[in-house]
Design a protein around this motif. Sequence first.
Motif, mmCIF file in Angstrom:
data_model
loop_
_atom_site.group_PDB
_atom_site.id
_atom_site.type_symbol
_atom_site.label_atom_id
_atom_site.label_comp_id
_atom_site.label_asym_id
_atom_site.label_seq_id
_atom_site.Cartn_x
_atom_site.Cartn_y
_atom_site.Cartn_z
ATOM 1 N N ILE A 44 44.521 39.796 52.100
ATOM 2 C CA ILE A 44 45.800 39.954 51.390
ATOM 3 C C ILE A 44 46.823 38.933 51.871
ATOM 4 O O ILE A 44 47.511 38.297 51.074
ATOM 5 N N ILE A 51 48.886 31.808 46.917
ATOM 6 C CA ILE A 51 49.700 31.689 45.710
ATOM 7 C C ILE A 51 51.028 30.986 45.956
ATOM 8 O O ILE A 51 51.720 30.650 45.021
ATOM 9 N N SER A 190 51.970 42.427 29.358
ATOM 10 C CA SER A 190 51.874 42.026 30.762
ATOM 11 C C SER A 190 50.519 41.398 31.050
ATOM 12 O O SER A 190 50.412 40.486 31.873
ATOM 13 N N THR A 194 50.287 37.617 32.399
ATOM 14 C CA THR A 194 49.588 37.350 33.654
ATOM 15 C C THR A 194 48.523 36.285 33.475
ATOM 16 O O THR A 194 48.382 35.380 34.294
ATOM 17 N N ASP A 200 49.825 33.809 38.748
ATOM 18 C CA ASP A 200 49.744 35.259 38.535
ATOM 19 C C ASP A 200 48.304 35.703 38.322
ATOM 20 O O ASP A 200 47.885 36.743 38.824
ATOM 21 N N ARG A 203 46.547 35.875 41.579
ATOM 22 C CA ARG A 203 47.009 37.017 42.366
ATOM 23 C C ARG A 203 46.364 38.313 41.884
ATOM 24 O O ARG A 203 45.831 39.094 42.677
ATOM 25 N N ILE A 204 46.376 38.502 40.562
ATOM 26 C CA ILE A 204 45.820 39.737 40.011
ATOM 27 C C ILE A 204 44.311 39.804 40.239
ATOM 28 O O ILE A 204 43.771 40.850 40.585
ATOM 29 N N LEU A 207 43.908 40.920 43.794
ATOM 30 C CA LEU A 207 44.362 42.304 44.001
ATOM 31 C C LEU A 207 43.379 43.307 43.414
ATOM 32 O O LEU A 207 43.125 44.351 43.999
ATOM 33 N N ILE A 212 43.431 47.969 47.018
ATOM 34 C CA ILE A 212 44.840 48.211 46.734
ATOM 35 C C ILE A 212 45.063 48.421 45.225
ATOM 36 O O ILE A 212 46.095 48.900 44.797
ATOM 37 N N LEU A 216 48.011 50.272 41.317
ATOM 38 C CA LEU A 216 48.542 49.695 40.090
ATOM 39 C C LEU A 216 48.637 50.711 38.962
ATOM 40 O O LEU A 216 49.117 50.398 37.885
ATOM 41 N N PHE A 223 44.265 46.705 33.261
ATOM 42 C CA PHE A 223 43.878 45.398 33.798
ATOM 43 C C PHE A 223 42.434 45.411 34.279
ATOM 44 O O PHE A 223 41.675 44.496 34.012
#
Lengths: 260, 413
Positions: A44, A51, A190, A194, A200, A203-204, A207, A212, A216, A223
């Motif tokens: 993380i 990013i 969204s 993204t 972005d 990052r997504i 994640l 984690i 969301l 997603f």
Amino acid sequence: MLKIIKYSFFDLVRSRWSYAYFLFYLLLAAVLLFLNNNLSGAIITLMNVNIILVPLIATVFGVMYHYNSREFTNLLLAQPLKRSAIFTGQYLGIAGSLSLSLVLGLGIPFAAYGLFRSTMIWNFAILMITGVALTFIFTSLAFNIALSNENRIKGFGYAILLWLLLAVVYDGIFLLLLASFQEYPLEKFSLAATVLNPIDLSRILILLKLDISALLGYTGAVFKQFFGTSTGSILSSLMLLLWIVLPLWRMRKTAERKDF
Amino acid sequence: MIKLFSHITMVFFLMTSVLSAQKTEVCKTCEISTIARAVEKAKPFDTIEVRAGTYKEYNIGITKPLTITGEGNPVIDGEHKGEIITIRSDNVTLAGFTLVNVGTSYTTDYAAIRVVKSKDFNIRNNTLERLFFGIYLEKARQGKVLNNTIKGDAVNEYNSGNGIQLWYSNNVEVSGNTVQNVRDGIYLEFSDNIEIRNNKSIDNLRYGLHFMFSNHDTYTENLFENNGAGVAVMFSKFIKMRDNTFRKNWGPSSYGLLLKEITDSELTRNTFESNTQGVRAEGVSRMTFTENDFANNGYAVKIQGACYSNTFSRNNFLYNTFDLSYSGRINENNFDHNYWSDYYGYDLNRDGTGDVPYRPVKLFSHMTNRIPEAIVLLRSTFTGLLDFSEKVTPVFTPPGLMDNAPEMKKIIW
């Protein structure tokens, strides 16, 4: 072209900057892993680096390299070589050497820590893939800026601005839009917003790989459903590829037309 | 003299009743080969000893005080036909059985063991498998449910039952049980003065432990792991929650502990670890949260609204993604004297508490409360900047919501 790639690549690999970049990642990953003892947490933190720092360094380094090797480029231009070959070669050389620093710098500590025996290997692979993709994307954007601006100060300014725009301002506008249209269903929007921004998207993607993702909530579930399917993964890789290819294509066109 | 005489007669009377208590054996080759028959023939206060073997029986009704024990773990197979044992008498002890295959019905709550309007029952050391409802206490009181193992195979909420259910039951002790894979591990409705201790509630579809309209209950030293939500306490008062562990209740809408419309209760020395939401509170008043550990949760505490006069003190908030999420602008709760791992203040006068107040609500968690979709910006650079600027000059988060005396060191309790 291969010769130019080789020349740029080895020129950069031998330079102090590459070593510094490589050593920075080596140190960061080693400290994170061996002091923290938490693979997921380390990934993380590295994602945050991925990013912010990777795009910034790729942009600044790309612009800098272009301005610094101006004389050499002019020399090459005097030779019977295709312009597109010269610039593509230089581009691949610099993006390749930056990626090498990144992959080795992060890869060696992780391998030493025992990544290959852990289940986190795929998460780490995603981290590496997005890191390399971001390097290639932002180097090509940097080359575009440098080619279009003779003035160095202006070039650097635009480069920093571009980084700021994609890494920070984009999310700000995104959040503002979410806030002003909160009465409407926003999952699709969204998702699209993204996917359109490579930072972005990276990052997504990371994640969602980590546990984690449960945080969301419902949006995260949408997603996850999207990126879990083959369409989703194909679309996101296509998007990253597009972000590399489009600027590259524009760079080649500008280089063909430019009066040096 | 009269007193002595009365004592002697009483002892004599008791002895006869004990002596007259008979022991009946049940086995496949015995004179009495079914439990139902043994129950029918027994006199009050008799003992029935059931030997190892499989007994295909259901709807065994016990209407007199009896002690029924299984030797060598006999199995009672209900063959999915209905309820297995129904207790309708005081002073019944049931121990050492394995009960399997309870019937499933959408109109009747079939249970493996049901206690109806009775007291002084003792249900212990039983194993329940493939069940609808496990142990169902209906208007029962002053009994014990001890060391039972309940293993369900629930897949959907609508066609599964609860492990241990208490309905209008008072003064019952539930301890040492393990409940897995049912709908609600332990469910209390209109049940007061219940003590729930040392149970394990794991992998249940809905809640590990569920309170509805039940007051003055205590649960201590239980483990709630990997349930839809660990514990839900709803519409109840005076509940004591101590020394429990809430772990890995992890998923898009999972909580460690859900508090809804509850007042005058206390939460002390519990551990919340790796839950999507540690505690979620709605309409909670006059409750104390003391000496709990919140570690590695998504949201450690999520306060949804209508929460007044609650006190959070001496808790440890360790490495949660969000320490506190709060909706609304008015804060009526006290958050002083906690330890926050994200606190970077200093302690110049060395009194053990930080000199700068700590604000546990991040702007981003405030944003996601208003716009749930904004969560996709989690860990982006922009939200980091937002949180930083809000930390320096708070504008959006409730102004009074802060820890005025954050502890500098982790609290050891």
